[in-house]
Design an enzyme around this catalytic site. Structure first.
Site, PDB file in Angstrom:
ATOM      1  N   GLY A 221       0.844  -1.195   0.000  1.00  0.00           N
ATOM      2  CA  GLY A 221       0.000   0.000   0.000  1.00  0.00           C
ATOM      3  C   GLY A 221       0.872   1.234   0.000  1.00  0.00           C
ATOM      4  CB  THR A 225      -0.687   3.030   5.002  1.00  0.00           C
ATOM      5  OG1 THR A 225      -1.646   3.971   4.550  1.00  0.00           O
ATOM      6  CG2 THR A 225      -1.395   1.965   5.823  1.00  0.00           C
ATOM      7  N   GLY A 226       2.436   2.526   5.435  1.00  0.00           N
ATOM      8  CA  GLY A 226       3.556   1.657   5.820  1.00  0.00           C
ATOM      9  C   GLY A 226       4.294   2.204   7.035  1.00  0.00           C
ATOM     10  CD  GLU A 243       7.079  -5.599  -1.912  1.00  0.00           C
ATOM     11  OE1 GLU A 243       7.491  -4.589  -2.518  1.00  0.00           O
ATOM     12  OE2 GLU A 243       7.669  -6.681  -1.926  1.00  0.00           O
ATOM     13  CB  CYS A 277       3.277  -0.735  -6.773  1.00  0.00           C
ATOM     14  SG  CYS A 277       3.565  -2.433  -7.269  1.00  0.00           S
TER      15      CYS A 277
END
Ligand code: NAD
Length: 470
Positions: A221, A225-226, A243, A277
């Site tokens: 994502g 958020t990571g 990722e 991505c």
């Protein structure tokens, strides 16, 4: 029909205790179904079920797990038409691309099934033998995005299971149904509790990241958020595979055969309407070929048929959600205000769907948001350069480091440039290609850890050294 897909805890379909939320069809911008939402108490139940199942699943044999994964692949194949339809309805991509996504899910499941987890001998001498074993970690939490929802679910879940872990998976609230159905099919094959699935709009992800019985989070994502997940994961030192976002640059070297590469550049930039991505998101072209390549890309863009993913002959669907639609529109408008040229595009259908035809932005340069920021949508800025060194520096100026590419006829020269790119995968005369046997992951702000291949599988294991004094 889709309202019938339910969450699964410990092998049982369960009703959500936290109400429900609407899921929107991006081709119409109207809700088409309600998805039930899990409570935090239900998250605890799911984690407990996975934790209990881990006691036996971790000791199942490699052959047993291989055979079960192949059965799962058979089941995905048998339900391919249904899964592809669910993906088009909630994600928006054209049906052939959704069929490709389901095909990818099958291929990745079979490849992962066949991987081995060998014991390595570190020392074997007269008095001593040291063995390195790979043990499963425990309960793995999988948190999913909305762009390739089924394929990424498979990327997370299958290696976790193959290595002997159990899983609690949470799809994006924007695309929950394909994952609910996948896990339902898997539960017809696996022991209860081995894979559990929960949905909700916002509370579950943070709760999973800080849950003390979840030992690892695999997340695909956005970078912010990571970062949230990494902070929460500190409490019990969770293992992480992150990722995250990418803003991949591609460099076209002087003298490139433009007829040979234009279609490939277009397809890898606009794969999944650019919502990939590792799509090519910034294109650097030498000034000697800038106009010619730009014109070829504009022509290909104009040939696209934009419409609902279900419509025959459509090559280009809507963006998946309102946020992404607004972002891409804003980036295009800002680029125009900053002096870039917004080229004429294909027509878009009438109505409220989140359609933006593939848009080539020429006379783009660093400092424009459409170049500096991940667009994750149907726009490609094309930037002219004079000196290859400067193009390399511009590509590497991004804080992201997912992928990069070099396009040119001289492979040796291209490889020299590729080796200079700060990214997890450097393609030559290609971009965005992911394969089950090639490790894939990012560096810098695109995250860490890899998926796929042996290295990807080993991310779901922890090392135990056995030191034997004979
Ligand atoms: P997102 O970060 O908004 O959401 C992803 C998931 O995280 C969703 O399931 C969401 O519910 C959950 N979530 C949201 N806030 C959370 C929190 N605080 N704690 C835990 N979970 C939380 O990402 P997205 O918009 O769904 O996906 C688009 C992004 O994903 C793009 O940046 C794209 O580049 C990236 N992406 C990366 C890869 C890769 O392999 N590197 C692949 C696909 C997408």
């Amino acid at each position: 029909m889709m309202n019938n897909y339910s969450m699964i805890i410990n092998g049982q379909s369960v009703a959500g205790e936290a109400g429900s939320f609407a899921v929107i069809d991006p081709a119409t911008a109207a809700p088409f179904a309600e998805c039930q939402a899990a409570s935090l108490a239900q998250l605890n139940q799911a984690v407990d079920a996975a934790d209990t199942a881990f006691n036996t699943w971790q000791h199942s044999s490699h052959d047993e797990r291989k055979a079960l994964l192949h059965k799962i692949a058979d089941s995905i194949e048998a339900h391919a038409a249904e899964l592809a339809e669910v993906i088009v309805r909630e994600q928006g991509k054209p049906l052939p691309l959704a069929q490709m996504e389901v095909g990818g899910a099958v291929a990745w499941t079979r490849y992962t099934a066949e991987l081995e987890i060998p014991v390595e001998i570190v020392e074997d001498s007269e008095n001593k033998r040291i063995e390195m074993h790979r043990k499963p970690i425990g309960v793995v939490g999988s948190i999913l995005p909305w762009n390739w929802p089924l394929m990424i679910a498979v990327w997370h879940i299958m290696p976790a299971l193959r290595a002997g872990n159990t899983v609690v998976v949470k799809p994006s609230p924007l695309t929950p149904f394909n994952t609910l159905r996948l896990v339902e099919l898997m539960n017809e094959i696996l022991p209860a509790g081995v894979v559990n699935v929960l949905a909700d709009e916002r509370e579950l992800g943070p709760a999973m990241s800080s849950h003390d019985k979840i030992r690892k989070i695999v997340f695909t994502g956005s970078t912010p958020t990571g970062q949230h997940i990494m902070r929460s994961a500190a409490a019990n030192l969770k293992r992480l595979t992150l990722e995250l976002g990418g803003n991949d640059g591609g460099i076209v070297l002087p003298g490139a055969d433009l007829d040979a590469i234009a279609e490939g550049i277009f397809q890898t930039s606009f794969l999944n309407m650019g919502q990939t991505c590792a799509a090519l998101k910034r294109l650097y072209v030498h000034e000697s070929q800038y106009d010619e390549l730009s014109n070829k890309l504009i022509a290909i863009a104009q040939q696209q048929k934009v419409g609902s993913g279900f419509e025959e002959g459509v090559s280009f669907g809507p963006l998946q959600n309102k946020m992404q639609y607004d972002l891409v529109n804003r980036l295009i408008a800002e680029a125009k205000a900053d002096g870039a040229t917004i080229n004429e595009t294909a027509d878009i259908p009438a109505g409220n769907g989140y359609f933006i035809a593939p848009t080539i932005v020429t006379n783009a340069c660093a400092g424009m948001a459409v170049v500096d920021q991940e667009q994750f949508g149907s726009v490609l800025p094309v930037i002219s350069y004079t000196d290859v060194e400067d193009a390399i520096a511009q590509v590497n100026a991004s804080e992201n480091g997912l992928g990069g590419s070099v396009w040119g006829a001289d492979i040796d020269e291209a490889q020299k440039v590729a080796s200079r790119l700060e990214c997890g995968t450097a393609w030559i005369n290609g971009h965005a290609e992911v394969l089950p046997h090639a490790p894939f992951g990012g560096c810098k702000m695109s995250g860490f850890g890899v998926e796929f291949g042996q290295e990807g599988l080993l991310e779901y294991t922890t090392i135990q050294v056995v030191n034997i004094n004979r």
